[in-house]
Design a protein around this motif. Structure first.
Motif, PDB file in Angstrom:
ATOM      1  N   ARG A  51      12.348 -25.152 -13.655  1.00  0.00           N
ATOM      2  CA  ARG A  51      13.740 -25.606 -13.707  1.00  0.00           C
ATOM      3  C   ARG A  51      14.548 -24.804 -14.731  1.00  0.00           C
ATOM      4  NH1 ARG A  51      14.675 -30.166 -15.827  1.00  0.00           N
ATOM      5  NH2 ARG A  51      16.490 -30.794 -14.590  1.00  0.00           N
ATOM      6  N   VAL A  52      13.928 -23.855 -15.372  1.00  0.00           N
ATOM      7  CA  VAL A  52      14.600 -23.030 -16.379  1.00  0.00           C
ATOM      8  C   VAL A  52      14.446 -21.559 -16.003  1.00  0.00           C
ATOM      9  CG1 VAL A  52      14.160 -24.734 -18.189  1.00  0.00           C
ATOM     10  CG2 VAL A  52      12.536 -22.862 -17.849  1.00  0.00           C
ATOM     11  N   ASP A  53      15.306 -20.733 -16.562  1.00  0.00           N
ATOM     12  CA  ASP A  53      15.185 -19.304 -16.308  1.00  0.00           C
ATOM     13  C   ASP A  53      14.079 -18.717 -17.176  1.00  0.00           C
ATOM     14  OD1 ASP A  53      16.283 -18.800 -18.889  1.00  0.00           O
ATOM     15  OD2 ASP A  53      18.309 -18.852 -18.059  1.00  0.00           O
ATOM     16  N   ALA A  54      13.734 -17.470 -16.883  1.00  0.00           N
ATOM     17  CA  ALA A  54      12.604 -16.838 -17.567  1.00  0.00           C
ATOM     18  C   ALA A  54      12.848 -16.708 -19.064  1.00  0.00           C
ATOM     19  CB  ALA A  54      12.330 -15.471 -16.949  1.00  0.00           C
ATOM     20  N   GLN A  55      14.084 -16.441 -19.465  1.00  0.00           N
ATOM     21  CA  GLN A  55      14.372 -16.292 -20.896  1.00  0.00           C
ATOM     22  C   GLN A  55      14.166 -17.609 -21.635  1.00  0.00           C
ATOM     23  OE1 GLN A  55      18.107 -14.422 -21.918  1.00  0.00           O
ATOM     24  NE2 GLN A  55      18.115 -15.326 -23.976  1.00  0.00           N
ATOM     25  N   THR A  56      14.689 -18.706 -21.055  1.00  0.00           N
ATOM     26  CA  THR A  56      14.512 -20.011 -21.694  1.00  0.00           C
ATOM     27  C   THR A  56      13.040 -20.377 -21.756  1.00  0.00           C
ATOM     28  OG1 THR A  56      16.690 -20.740 -20.938  1.00  0.00           O
ATOM     29  CG2 THR A  56      15.119 -22.455 -21.566  1.00  0.00           C
ATOM     30  N   TYR A  57      12.320 -20.137 -20.646  1.00  0.00           N
ATOM     31  CA  TYR A  57      10.883 -20.414 -20.636  1.00  0.00           C
ATOM     32  C   TYR A  57      10.194 -19.655 -21.767  1.00  0.00           C
ATOM     33  CZ  TYR A  57       5.985 -20.473 -19.263  1.00  0.00           C
ATOM     34  OH  TYR A  57       4.635 -20.626 -19.271  1.00  0.00           O
ATOM     35  N   GLY A  58      10.551 -18.384 -21.926  1.00  0.00           N
ATOM     36  CA  GLY A  58       9.925 -17.570 -22.967  1.00  0.00           C
ATOM     37  C   GLY A  58      10.186 -18.116 -24.359  1.00  0.00           C
ATOM     38  N   ASP A 115       7.365 -19.507 -26.792  1.00  0.00           N
ATOM     39  CA  ASP A 115       7.154 -18.953 -28.134  1.00  0.00           C
ATOM     40  C   ASP A 115       7.127 -20.055 -29.189  1.00  0.00           C
ATOM     41  OD1 ASP A 115       7.051 -16.451 -27.057  1.00  0.00           O
ATOM     42  OD2 ASP A 115       9.094 -15.880 -27.626  1.00  0.00           O
ATOM     43  N   ALA A 116       7.896 -21.132 -28.949  1.00  0.00           N
ATOM     44  CA  ALA A 116       7.857 -22.271 -29.878  1.00  0.00           C
ATOM     45  C   ALA A 116       6.517 -22.980 -29.793  1.00  0.00           C
ATOM     46  CB  ALA A 116       8.995 -23.239 -29.574  1.00  0.00           C
ATOM     47  N   HIS A 117       6.009 -23.156 -28.579  1.00  0.00           N
ATOM     48  CA  HIS A 117       4.693 -23.748 -28.342  1.00  0.00           C
ATOM     49  C   HIS A 117       4.457 -23.794 -26.830  1.00  0.00           C
ATOM     50  CE1 HIS A 117       1.188 -26.353 -28.541  1.00  0.00           C
ATOM     51  NE2 HIS A 117       1.218 -26.272 -29.855  1.00  0.00           N
ATOM     52  N   ARG A 118       3.288 -23.394 -26.392  1.00  0.00           N
ATOM     53  CA  ARG A 118       2.992 -23.428 -24.955  1.00  0.00           C
ATOM     54  C   ARG A 118       3.208 -24.806 -24.349  1.00  0.00           C
ATOM     55  NH1 ARG A 118      -2.508 -20.283 -23.142  1.00  0.00           N
ATOM     56  NH2 ARG A 118      -2.052 -18.229 -24.016  1.00  0.00           N
ATOM     57  N   GLY A 133       6.591 -15.261 -13.037  1.00  0.00           N
ATOM     58  CA  GLY A 133       5.791 -15.084 -14.238  1.00  0.00           C
ATOM     59  C   GLY A 133       4.552 -15.943 -14.159  1.00  0.00           C
ATOM     60  N   ALA A 134       3.820 -16.049 -15.251  1.00  0.00           N
ATOM     61  CA  ALA A 134       2.582 -16.823 -15.291  1.00  0.00           C
ATOM     62  C   ALA A 134       2.740 -18.019 -16.219  1.00  0.00           C
ATOM     63  CB  ALA A 134       1.418 -15.957 -15.748  1.00  0.00           C
ATOM     64  N   HIS A 135       2.105 -19.124 -15.844  1.00  0.00           N
ATOM     65  CA  HIS A 135       2.100 -20.327 -16.679  1.00  0.00           C
ATOM     66  C   HIS A 135       0.674 -20.844 -16.765  1.00  0.00           C
ATOM     67  CE1 HIS A 135       3.466 -23.972 -18.598  1.00  0.00           C
ATOM     68  NE2 HIS A 135       2.843 -24.699 -17.702  1.00  0.00           N
ATOM     69  N   THR A 136       0.258 -21.229 -17.963  1.00  0.00           N
ATOM     70  CA  THR A 136      -1.098 -21.704 -18.201  1.00  0.00           C
ATOM     71  C   THR A 136      -1.055 -23.134 -18.693  1.00  0.00           C
ATOM     72  OG1 THR A 136      -1.783 -19.462 -18.794  1.00  0.00           O
ATOM     73  CG2 THR A 136      -3.253 -21.256 -19.423  1.00  0.00           C
ATOM     74  N   ALA A 137      -1.609 -24.065 -17.894  1.00  0.00           N
ATOM     75  CA  ALA A 137      -1.571 -25.473 -18.300  1.00  0.00           C
ATOM     76  C   ALA A 137      -2.735 -26.280 -17.749  1.00  0.00           C
ATOM     77  CB  ALA A 137      -0.256 -26.119 -17.864  1.00  0.00           C
ATOM     78  N   ARG A 138      -3.117 -26.034 -16.496  1.00  0.00           N
ATOM     79  CA  ARG A 138      -4.024 -26.972 -15.824  1.00  0.00           C
ATOM     80  C   ARG A 138      -5.477 -26.530 -15.943  1.00  0.00           C
ATOM     81  NH1 ARG A 138      -1.877 -28.402 -10.036  1.00  0.00           N
ATOM     82  NH2 ARG A 138      -2.012 -26.160  -9.711  1.00  0.00           N
ATOM     83  N   PHE A 139      -6.344 -27.501 -16.214  1.00  0.00           N
ATOM     84  CA  PHE A 139      -7.759 -27.211 -16.411  1.00  0.00           C
ATOM     85  C   PHE A 139      -8.592 -28.357 -15.859  1.00  0.00           C
ATOM     86  CE2 PHE A 139      -6.073 -29.219 -20.210  1.00  0.00           C
ATOM     87  CZ  PHE A 139      -7.030 -30.137 -20.597  1.00  0.00           C
ATOM     88  N   GLY A 140      -9.885 -28.258 -15.990  1.00  0.00           N
ATOM     89  CA  GLY A 140     -10.790 -29.313 -15.550  1.00  0.00           C
ATOM     90  C   GLY A 140     -11.701 -29.731 -16.683  1.00  0.00           C
ATOM     91  N   GLU A 141     -11.959 -31.011 -16.782  1.00  0.00           N
ATOM     92  CA  GLU A 141     -12.698 -31.563 -17.922  1.00  0.00           C
ATOM     93  C   GLU A 141     -13.818 -32.466 -17.421  1.00  0.00           C
ATOM     94  OE1 GLU A 141     -10.755 -33.121 -21.875  1.00  0.00           O
ATOM     95  OE2 GLU A 141     -10.880 -34.779 -20.457  1.00  0.00           O
ATOM     96  N   THR A 151       0.897 -18.513 -11.063  1.00  0.00           N
ATOM     97  CA  THR A 151       2.180 -17.855 -10.839  1.00  0.00           C
ATOM     98  C   THR A 151       3.283 -18.885 -10.686  1.00  0.00           C
ATOM     99  OG1 THR A 151       1.099 -15.977  -9.753  1.00  0.00           O
ATOM    100  CG2 THR A 151       3.451 -16.272  -9.345  1.00  0.00           C
ATOM    101  N   VAL A 152       4.384 -18.654 -11.384  1.00  0.00           N
ATOM    102  CA  VAL A 152       5.530 -19.558 -11.373  1.00  0.00           C
ATOM    103  C   VAL A 152       6.786 -18.749 -11.087  1.00  0.00           C
ATOM    104  CG1 VAL A 152       6.975 -21.071 -12.795  1.00  0.00           C
ATOM    105  CG2 VAL A 152       4.492 -21.214 -12.957  1.00  0.00           C
ATOM    106  N   SER A 153       7.668 -19.304 -10.266  1.00  0.00           N
ATOM    107  CA  SER A 153       8.946 -18.673  -9.975  1.00  0.00           C
ATOM    108  C   SER A 153      10.017 -19.192 -10.933  1.00  0.00           C
ATOM    109  CB  SER A 153       9.374 -18.964  -8.528  1.00  0.00           C
ATOM    110  OG  SER A 153      10.704 -18.532  -8.310  1.00  0.00           O
TER     111      SER A 153
END
Length: 401
Positions: A186-193, A197-200, A273-281, A264-266
């Motif tokens: 819901r945000v542009d690439a600059q805002t996402y970045g 940078d503040a915290h993943r 770009g790429a987003h890292t969040a989901r994992f398995g536990e 991959t995220v649009s």
């Protein structure tokens, strides 16, 4: 007279639907389920006496951004007989959230279906850049994670005392949509970045349409065997199991996971770009400890964490003073028992949760946020109620000391 679908049934159906959805979205989660099923099938002894709930047992985790979202989640889970238990401050490893866990609060409810949801609220005040903090708040205020139809059904359940079958179907369908993955931000690439940078984790909470499920966790009877099997299958597992060391009489909670996926995220148009969040536990549950037992556990863990050198060796050494015998644990009032058996721990450990988050967020989690400290009053105000005291719940369901 209207026949309502029971909260236990709603919870069981929702848990199964959530698991199927996550398996489709993250196929590696399906491999975790296969590993856990195989390990549990060959594990015997006292640990196997856990009743019929084991194969269905899951917990999930989500992250919300505002008090309004947290309160909506509290109302949503309440329809399924899940209430907030305990308060967790994850600022202890510079993760800018605090949390609770929604779950049934009776032994009968847990036996009917033990689904839990660990729910974290972003602490916007920990974003140091005031302009970015205000921008993130505005982005969050502009979204609605629950559909109007879902909120209507929640209100209907609250007003009438439940949901009839047709409404229950719609409730589950609309509810599942809250937690789906969205590959368009819901945000542009600059805002996402800037958020990243503040915290993943800030980027993960703020940038998307809703609180996508970030992991689901089946329960195993032998987490060491499950960890070894993950490694044997070349799954990128975290380096160490969180929680106490391996014991003959398991206590509290041990957890491990495969590391978060890069997806991959649009960001609009052809901008991806790429987003890292989901994992398995995977988790292994043991005995619920009394306040005395928990104090001893915390002392042992603190000593191990303060030691230099091999952490696993330090952990085993420090926990040598915690009795690894059910009779001794009962005689020393270290654990809760019911009918001669230890009461299962149904909650979470802040240090372990933080360790899992940290391993999946990357080493840059400690980027200036520091240990902010507990803000339980603010969290409960956002939630709209006080969280339940887990010790009181275990005490109510245990034999008298």
């Amino acid at each position: 007279m209207t026949q309502f679908v029971s909260p236990d049934t709603l919870r069981a159906r929702f848990s199964a639907a959530m698991s199927a959805m996550y398996r489709a979205e993250v196929p590696l989660y399906g491999e975790l389920l296969d590993i856990v099923a195989a390990v549990n099938a060959r594990t015997g002894g006292p640990a196997a006496r856990v009743g019929g709930r084991l194969g269905e047992e899951r917990h999930g985790a989500i992250r919300v951004g505002t008090a309004a979202e947290l309160r909506a989640m509290r109302r949503f889970f309440d329809v399924m007989g899940m209430e907030p238990v305990d308060y967790y401050d994850l600022s202890v490893v510079s993760v800018p959230v605090h949390s609770t866990a929604f779950r049934p609060i009776t032994a009968e409810g847990m036996e009917a279906n033990p689904f839990r949801m660990f729910c974290s609220l972003l602490r916007l005040e920990l974003i140091e850049d005031a302009e970015l903090r205000d921008r993130a708040a505005g982005i969050l205020e502009a979204r609605q994670i629950c559909s109007t139809r879902l909120m209507h059904l929640i209100a209907k359940a609250e007003e009438t005392g439940g949901l009839a079958p047709g409404d229950a179907d719609a409730f589950l369908e609309e509810g599942l949509n809250v937690f789906r993955w969205h590959d368009t931000a819901r945000v542009d690439a600059q805002t996402y970045g800037e958020l990243h940078d503040a915290h993943r984790l800030i980027a993960d909470v703020v940038s998307f349409a809703g609180p996508h499920i970030n992991h689901l966790t089946p329960r195993t009877l032998d987490i060491d065997a499950a960890q070894a099997e993950m490694i044997a299958r070349n799954i990128d597992a975290k380096d160490q199991i969180e929680g106490p060391p391996r014991r003959a009489c398991p206590i509290l909670l041990r957890q491990t996971s495969f590391k978060a996926l890069s997806e991959t995220v649009s960001f609009g148009g052809d901008n991806a770009g790429a987003h890292t969040a989901r994992f398995g536990e995977i988790e292994q549950r043991g005995a619920a400890l009394t306040p005395k037992g928990r104090a001893l556990y915390d002392e042992c863990l603190a000593d191990a964490r303060a030691a230099r050198g091999d952490y696993e060796a330090a952990l085993r050494e420090s926990f040598a003073r915690f009795p690894d015998d059910l009779d001794a644990m009962r005689e020393d009032a270290l654990a809760f028992f019911r009918g001669g058996n230890p009461v299962t721990y149904e909650d979470f450990l802040p240090v372990s949760a933080a360790g899992i988050f940290q391993s999946n967020l990357g080493a840059e989690t400690s980027n200036g946020h520091g240990e902010a400290g507990s803000a339980r009053d603010a969290f409960e105000d956002a939630l709209g109620m006080a969280v339940h005291d887990p010790f009181a719940l275990y005490r109510a369901g245990a034999d008298a000391p």
